[in-house]
Design a protein around this motif. Structure first.
Motif, mmCIF file in Angstrom:
data_model
loop_
_atom_site.group_PDB
_atom_site.id
_atom_site.type_symbol
_atom_site.label_atom_id
_atom_site.label_comp_id
_atom_site.label_asym_id
_atom_site.label_seq_id
_atom_site.Cartn_x
_atom_site.Cartn_y
_atom_site.Cartn_z
ATOM 1 N N THR A 152 45.281 -48.273 -32.982
ATOM 2 C CA THR A 152 45.616 -46.852 -32.866
ATOM 3 C C THR A 152 45.449 -46.421 -31.415
ATOM 4 O OG1 THR A 152 43.347 -46.106 -33.316
ATOM 5 C CG2 THR A 152 44.842 -46.353 -35.211
ATOM 6 N N ARG A 176 53.408 -42.009 -35.958
ATOM 7 C CA ARG A 176 52.482 -40.910 -35.702
ATOM 8 C C ARG A 176 51.861 -40.496 -37.023
ATOM 9 N NH1 ARG A 176 54.348 -35.076 -33.716
ATOM 10 N NH2 ARG A 176 53.815 -34.503 -35.847
ATOM 11 N N TYR A 188 59.461 -39.852 -33.687
ATOM 12 C CA TYR A 188 58.010 -39.827 -33.656
ATOM 13 C C TYR A 188 57.412 -41.232 -33.722
ATOM 14 C CZ TYR A 188 58.853 -34.964 -34.864
ATOM 15 O OH TYR A 188 59.305 -33.678 -34.869
ATOM 16 N N GLY A 189 58.253 -42.232 -33.830
ATOM 17 C CA GLY A 189 57.792 -43.610 -33.903
ATOM 18 C C GLY A 189 58.985 -44.512 -34.124
ATOM 19 N N LEU A 223 56.446 -39.914 -28.687
ATOM 20 C CA LEU A 223 55.592 -41.057 -29.010
ATOM 21 C C LEU A 223 54.262 -41.005 -28.273
ATOM 22 C CD1 LEU A 223 58.524 -42.110 -29.814
ATOM 23 C CD2 LEU A 223 57.537 -44.378 -29.609
ATOM 24 N N TYR A 230 48.217 -42.005 -33.136
ATOM 25 C CA TYR A 230 49.300 -42.910 -33.492
ATOM 26 C C TYR A 230 48.717 -44.238 -33.971
ATOM 27 C CZ TYR A 230 52.339 -39.696 -30.903
ATOM 28 O OH TYR A 230 53.034 -38.594 -30.457
#
Length: 236
Positions: A152, A176, A188-189, A223, A230
């Motif tokens: 993370t 995320r 977001y990812g 990101l 994350y």
């Protein structure tokens, strides 16, 4: 209605009440003759004043109709105003307004929205196809035995950030917390592999580096949002 008190009744001094040969001075006789017109003038002026008052409409009669069930002009006006207000807040009966009744500029806007929605659908289809192609490429890349590590990081808000792992990964998957990898036009990812970065326009949103991976933080490529956590999975 409310103006009965202004009705002109019998004149106070009538010519018919005078004798055939009035025993009056000329000035007195003239005043007698002028009295009826004067009474009528005063009554008419009082009526005009009453009609000019703000409450006059509430005293004027109105013949009720099916569309405006009212008894006075004031009630009729308020009824029509209410119908207009109701129409403006969407209380029109369903189906009473079709496309032909809309103004041309409104129809133009609806057409533009339809085209935009169609373009968005096409873009999503293309993006899904591209994602599937990337997935197939990643599957090919990961045909050999790989090790999977998890970790993370907390976003610090910088535009470009490199997460150092100390080794060269074959692929990396980022999420995320609490979010999809993307929504609408925002990212977001996502998944990136060797030579197959996750692209955001002409920029690399997520890519593998020699000793880790790098992510982009911009308007719609989030990101590395400051303060957000994350999670990632690394395939080595």
């Amino acid at each position: 209605m409310g103006f009965e008190s202004y009705r002109q009744g019998a004149f106070t001094k009538r010519l018919a009440d005078l004798p055939d040969q009035p025993n009056m001075q000329a000035a007195e006789l003239k005043t007698y003759f002028d009295s009826s017109p004067e009474e009528l003038r005063q009554a008419l002026n009082r009526l005009c004043d009453a009609l000019g008052e703000f409450s006059a409409a509430a005293k004027l009669g109105y013949t009720a109709s099916a569309g405006v069930p009212a008894q006075t002009v004031q009630d009729a006006i308020e009824n029509v105003q209410k119908q207009v207000r109701d129409a403006s807040v969407g209380k029109l009966p369903s189906g009473c307004v079709d496309g032909d009744k809309l103004a041309q500029d409104v129809r133009n806007r609806l057409t533009a929205i339809e085209h935009a929605a169609e373009s968005e659908t096409n873009a999503r289809t293309e993006a899904d196809s591209a994602m599937q192609t990337d997935m197939n490429t990643v599957k090919t890349t990961l045909t050999v035995k790989t090790a999977c590590n998890f970790g993370t990081y907390t976003g610090d808000g910088t535009e470009k950030r490199t997460i150092t792992l100390g080794y060269h990964p074959k692929a990396v998957l980022v999420f995320r917390d609490g979010c999809y990898t993307g929504y609408s036009s925002a990212i977001y990812g996502g998944l990136a592999a060797e030579n197959v970065p996750l692209m955001y326009g002409d920029s690399i949103g997520l890519g593998v580096t020699d000793d880790g991976f790098q992510e982009l933080n911009s308007r719609n490529c989030a990101l590395n949002l400051s303060g957000y956590k994350y999670s990632f999975a690394v395939f080595a």
